[in-house]
Design a protein around this motif. Structure first.
Motif, PDB file in Angstrom:
ATOM      1  N   LYS A 186      19.068  43.662  34.523  1.00  0.00           N
ATOM      2  CA  LYS A 186      19.327  45.007  35.051  1.00  0.00           C
ATOM      3  C   LYS A 186      20.764  45.153  35.554  1.00  0.00           C
ATOM      4  O   LYS A 186      21.295  46.246  35.653  1.00  0.00           O
ATOM      5  CB  LYS A 186      18.366  45.319  36.205  1.00  0.00           C
ATOM      6  N   LEU A 187      21.387  44.030  35.914  1.00  0.00           N
ATOM      7  CA  LEU A 187      22.775  44.083  36.396  1.00  0.00           C
ATOM      8  C   LEU A 187      23.772  44.280  35.258  1.00  0.00           C
ATOM      9  O   LEU A 187      24.941  44.558  35.487  1.00  0.00           O
ATOM     10  CB  LEU A 187      23.121  42.787  37.148  1.00  0.00           C
ATOM     11  N   GLY A 188      23.303  44.093  34.022  1.00  0.00           N
ATOM     12  CA  GLY A 188      24.221  44.253  32.890  1.00  0.00           C
ATOM     13  C   GLY A 188      24.634  42.938  32.259  1.00  0.00           C
ATOM     14  O   GLY A 188      25.631  42.873  31.550  1.00  0.00           O
ATOM     15  N   VAL A 189      23.867  41.880  32.531  1.00  0.00           N
ATOM     16  CA  VAL A 189      24.180  40.576  31.948  1.00  0.00           C
ATOM     17  C   VAL A 189      23.079  40.193  30.962  1.00  0.00           C
ATOM     18  O   VAL A 189      22.038  40.835  30.905  1.00  0.00           O
ATOM     19  CB  VAL A 189      24.293  39.479  33.032  1.00  0.00           C
ATOM     20  N   THR A 190      23.332  39.130  30.198  1.00  0.00           N
ATOM     21  CA  THR A 190      22.327  38.589  29.289  1.00  0.00           C
ATOM     22  C   THR A 190      21.703  37.359  29.947  1.00  0.00           C
ATOM     23  O   THR A 190      22.412  36.583  30.582  1.00  0.00           O
ATOM     24  CB  THR A 190      22.993  38.171  27.954  1.00  0.00           C
ATOM     25  N   VAL A 191      20.397  37.194  29.825  1.00  0.00           N
ATOM     26  CA  VAL A 191      19.724  36.016  30.354  1.00  0.00           C
ATOM     27  C   VAL A 191      19.250  35.163  29.188  1.00  0.00           C
ATOM     28  O   VAL A 191      18.689  35.675  28.221  1.00  0.00           O
ATOM     29  CB  VAL A 191      18.525  36.416  31.246  1.00  0.00           C
ATOM     30  N   SER A 192      19.528  33.871  29.265  1.00  0.00           N
ATOM     31  CA  SER A 192      19.073  32.957  28.215  1.00  0.00           C
ATOM     32  C   SER A 192      18.470  31.719  28.860  1.00  0.00           C
ATOM     33  O   SER A 192      18.902  31.294  29.932  1.00  0.00           O
ATOM     34  CB  SER A 192      20.241  32.556  27.318  1.00  0.00           C
ATOM     35  N   HIS A 193      17.462  31.170  28.188  1.00  0.00           N
ATOM     36  CA  HIS A 193      16.882  29.922  28.669  1.00  0.00           C
ATOM     37  C   HIS A 193      17.195  28.777  27.719  1.00  0.00           C
ATOM     38  O   HIS A 193      16.647  27.695  27.832  1.00  0.00           O
ATOM     39  CB  HIS A 193      15.364  30.081  28.861  1.00  0.00           C
ATOM     40  N   ASN A 194      18.096  29.038  26.757  1.00  0.00           N
ATOM     41  CA  ASN A 194      18.464  28.015  25.786  1.00  0.00           C
ATOM     42  C   ASN A 194      19.972  27.795  25.819  1.00  0.00           C
ATOM     43  O   ASN A 194      20.743  28.538  25.222  1.00  0.00           O
ATOM     44  CB  ASN A 194      18.005  28.449  24.393  1.00  0.00           C
ATOM     45  N   ILE A 195      20.389  26.768  26.498  1.00  0.00           N
ATOM     46  CA  ILE A 195      21.822  26.522  26.722  1.00  0.00           C
ATOM     47  C   ILE A 195      22.552  26.243  25.403  1.00  0.00           C
ATOM     48  O   ILE A 195      23.688  26.677  25.207  1.00  0.00           O
ATOM     49  CB  ILE A 195      22.018  25.355  27.732  1.00  0.00           C
ATOM     50  N   ASP A 196      21.909  25.549  24.488  1.00  0.00           N
ATOM     51  CA  ASP A 196      22.598  25.153  23.256  1.00  0.00           C
ATOM     52  C   ASP A 196      22.957  26.345  22.370  1.00  0.00           C
ATOM     53  O   ASP A 196      23.893  26.280  21.581  1.00  0.00           O
ATOM     54  CB  ASP A 196      21.736  24.157  22.467  1.00  0.00           C
ATOM     55  N   GLU A 197      22.202  27.446  22.514  1.00  0.00           N
ATOM     56  CA  GLU A 197      22.532  28.650  21.737  1.00  0.00           C
ATOM     57  C   GLU A 197      23.742  29.375  22.303  1.00  0.00           C
ATOM     58  O   GLU A 197      24.437  30.091  21.590  1.00  0.00           O
ATOM     59  CB  GLU A 197      21.348  29.621  21.775  1.00  0.00           C
ATOM     60  N   VAL A 198      23.986  29.194  23.592  1.00  0.00           N
ATOM     61  CA  VAL A 198      24.994  29.998  24.287  1.00  0.00           C
ATOM     62  C   VAL A 198      26.363  29.315  24.301  1.00  0.00           C
ATOM     63  O   VAL A 198      27.400  29.964  24.170  1.00  0.00           O
ATOM     64  CB  VAL A 198      24.530  30.282  25.731  1.00  0.00           C
ATOM     65  N   LEU A 199      26.376  27.993  24.432  1.00  0.00           N
ATOM     66  CA  LEU A 199      27.640  27.273  24.634  1.00  0.00           C
ATOM     67  C   LEU A 199      28.704  27.515  23.545  1.00  0.00           C
ATOM     68  O   LEU A 199      29.890  27.609  23.870  1.00  0.00           O
ATOM     69  CB  LEU A 199      27.373  25.762  24.774  1.00  0.00           C
ATOM     70  N   PRO A 200      28.322  27.623  22.248  1.00  0.00           N
ATOM     71  CA  PRO A 200      29.377  27.741  21.225  1.00  0.00           C
ATOM     72  C   PRO A 200      30.267  28.978  21.371  1.00  0.00           C
ATOM     73  O   PRO A 200      31.396  28.970  20.880  1.00  0.00           O
ATOM     74  CB  PRO A 200      28.590  27.792  19.908  1.00  0.00           C
ATOM     75  N   THR A 201      29.785  30.040  22.030  1.00  0.00           N
ATOM     76  CA  THR A 201      30.620  31.250  22.136  1.00  0.00           C
ATOM     77  C   THR A 201      31.237  31.392  23.524  1.00  0.00           C
ATOM     78  O   THR A 201      31.899  32.386  23.804  1.00  0.00           O
ATOM     79  CB  THR A 201      29.789  32.524  21.844  1.00  0.00           C
ATOM     80  N   ALA A 202      31.048  30.387  24.383  1.00  0.00           N
ATOM     81  CA  ALA A 202      31.543  30.520  25.762  1.00  0.00           C
ATOM     82  C   ALA A 202      33.050  30.328  25.842  1.00  0.00           C
ATOM     83  O   ALA A 202      33.600  29.422  25.220  1.00  0.00           O
ATOM     84  CB  ALA A 202      30.841  29.501  26.658  1.00  0.00           C
ATOM     85  N   ASP A 203      33.732  31.205  26.618  1.00  0.00           N
ATOM     86  CA  ASP A 203      35.140  30.994  26.954  1.00  0.00           C
ATOM     87  C   ASP A 203      35.258  30.292  28.305  1.00  0.00           C
ATOM     88  O   ASP A 203      36.249  29.627  28.581  1.00  0.00           O
ATOM     89  CB  ASP A 203      35.875  32.335  27.011  1.00  0.00           C
TER      90      ASP A 203
END
Lengths: 316, 202
Positions: A208-225
């Motif tokens: 609701k704050l405008g962020v994305t929530v994920s429970h899978n770290i390996d999917e998220v890390l490749p696009t992280a700055d």
């Protein structure tokens, strides 16, 4: 003396209670002011007379060494006089109310009160009742604005801008005032934010704050700055939220293997104190992507800026 | 310091901008500002035989622009380039806690070390002397210059401290209630000009 152009922003707040109520312009103003104060740290004489004759009370009802020390050094570099009051030494343990304690501090003519408190909203409570400047150094699970500002400052310093970056915050979000303040600040400055952690600590409601929530770290890390790892707060955990350290590391810990998923220029941040081997592998904490010590140095500049701005304006 | 009689500027633009709140009188145009800066540049060269030890340090933001221009003029006279720097005085002012709002602080940048250097502090409008005092205080936290001198495009009088300016572009007698309005192209995105602003009585 010439007149200033009207469009130039000027600082007008006596208190810093949270990031949520700050405008984008105010956040940028603090970051720019911190640039100037970071330069003071490189001078032969690292002290300026800006707050000479002002007294600052570090009022920490919840234990903290790091943040209190950072505020203390910042205040000393601004020539303010510093008094430290900790929870165990204060009359709060003898049953005095927060309001009464605050009135005592005001009677001592404290110009600036830096407050850390276990109750959300305690700084606002004081700000509404006292003439002193109130700086929130962390209140309950609400906000920790100077931590978010130093994180934003460090990202801007290393990457040139915050806007457009993908910032991943990993760990205990539910209980984290650092996460909340960071989310507000990052979104205001135009970053994309993803929260990662077990569903008990990172509930979907945060979306609701405008962020994305994920429970899978390996999917998220490749696009992280930027990866911002929050400390697992053992002292606040109740068992039902948290499966166990071993399982946390397996599912969400930033291990050496996982770090291979990161972009080469990804920043690794941590507000400290680090649980080496839990949120983050020890080698990564000291590695080239880590900006953890930059955060500490920048924290001084941010706190000098905040104390100068809030403590430097006339109080009514 | 010898007081210099400044010839009355020939102001080409006679038109006065009138608003109900204030009266604005043109004082200098781009050409006369340029002439004043050339005069300051010549005087700095004359008074400092060791020109390579001179550093021009501007007070943000227009003082920095003026320092840059003076440096350019000195170089165009066939001299070696003069180093320039920035000194922000916000942290060294004596009125902290008395203002309802604070302007932006800028980082200082100085060619270090300052020892053996002659530092010329450059401001746009010299007034009470308090800014110059703060600038001298700020400089001392970077080192100990051999000497410090002061330059200003305009000296409007009304000193509150025993400080004098060494290089003046124009002496401009003013009343306490008047303001000097200065615009410089590279800072304000408006043509170079100086006005005297009298606040009207509503």
């Amino acid at each position: 003396m010439t007149d200033q152009s009207k469009s130039e922003m000027r600082w007008q707040r006596k208190d810093l209670l949270g990031i949520r109520e700050l405008s984008v312009e105010e956040i940028i103003f603090i970051l720019d002011t911190a640039d100037a104060f970071k330069e003071v740290g490189t001078r032969e004489i690292k002290k300026v007379p800006a707050l000479r004759g002002k007294s600052l009370v570090n009022f920490f009802v919840e234990p903290s060494t790091r943040t209190r020390t950072s505020f203390e050094i910042a205040a000393i570099r601004l020539s303010a006089d510093v008094i430290n009051i900790s929870a165990s030494a204060s009359s709060l343990t003898k049953g005095e109310t927060l309001k009464d304690t605050a009135k005592i501090l005001e009677a001592y003519h404290a110009d600036i009160i830096v407050l850390r408190h276990s109750s959300s909203g305690a700084p606002q409570f004081l700000a509404e009742r006292l003439r002193s400047s109130i700086i929130n150094a962390g209140d309950g699970a609400h906000e920790h604005p100077t931590q978010a500002l130093l994180d934003l400052y460090t990202i801007r310093e290393k990457r040139g801008a915050v806007a457009g970056l993908h910032v991943v915050i990993i760990g205990d979000i539910l209980f984290s005032r650092v996460a909340r303040s960071n989310i507000f600040g990052l979104l205001k400055l135009g970053a994309r934010v993803t929260l990662v952690g077990p569903s008990t600590l990172v509930p979907r409601e945060f979306e609701k704050l405008g962020v994305t929530v994920s429970h899978n770290i390996d999917e998220v890390l490749p696009t992280a700055d930027v990866v911002n790892l929050l400390r697992i707060q053992h002292e606040r955990q109740r068992k039902e939220y948290f499966p166990g350290v071993g399982e946390y590391i397996r599912l969400f810990g930033l291990t050496k293997d996982r770090a291979k998923l990161l972009k080469s220029d990804c920043l690794i941040m941590h507000p400290g104190p680090i649980n080496r081997g839990v949120e983050i592998d020890s080698e990564l904490a000291d590695g080239e992507k880590s900006v953890i010590l930059d955060q500490v140095t920048n924290g001084l500049a941010i706190r000098m800026a905040v104390l100068y701005l809030c403590g430097g304006i006339a109080t009514p | 310091m010898r007081s210099r009689e400044v010839a009355k500027e020939h102001v080409t633009n006679k038109k006065q901008t009138r608003t109900p709140a204030a009266t604005t009188t043109p004082v200098m145009d781009g050409e006369s500002i340029n002439r004043a800066l050339r005069r300051i540049a010549h005087e700095i060269v004359e008074r400092n035989p060791q020109l390579t030890s001179v550093v021009l340090v501007g007070i943000p933001s227009r003082g920095v622009e003026i320092a840059r221009r003076i440096s350019g003029i000195i170089e165009s006279l066939g001299n070696p380039p003069i180093e320039i720097g920035v000194i922000d005085v916000s942290m060294h002012r004596d009125d902290v806690g008395t203002r309802a709002e604070l302007p932006r602080v800028q980082a200082s940048r100085l060619p270090l070390p300052l020892e053996e250097k002659t530092v010329v502090i450059v401001d746009d409008v010299f007034f009470t002397g308090r800014t110059a005092r703060a600038a001298m205080d700020a400089l001392s936290s970077f080192g100990r210059p051999a000497r410090i001198q002061l330059a200003a495009l305009i000296d409007r009088g009304h000193r509150e401290l025993p400080i004098r300016v060494d290089y003046v572009g124009k002496n401009l007698p003013t009343a306490p209630g008047e303001r000097v309005r200065l615009r410089l192209q590279n800072v304000d995105k408006e043509p170079d000009a100086v006005w005297l602003v009298k606040e009207g009585k509503a």
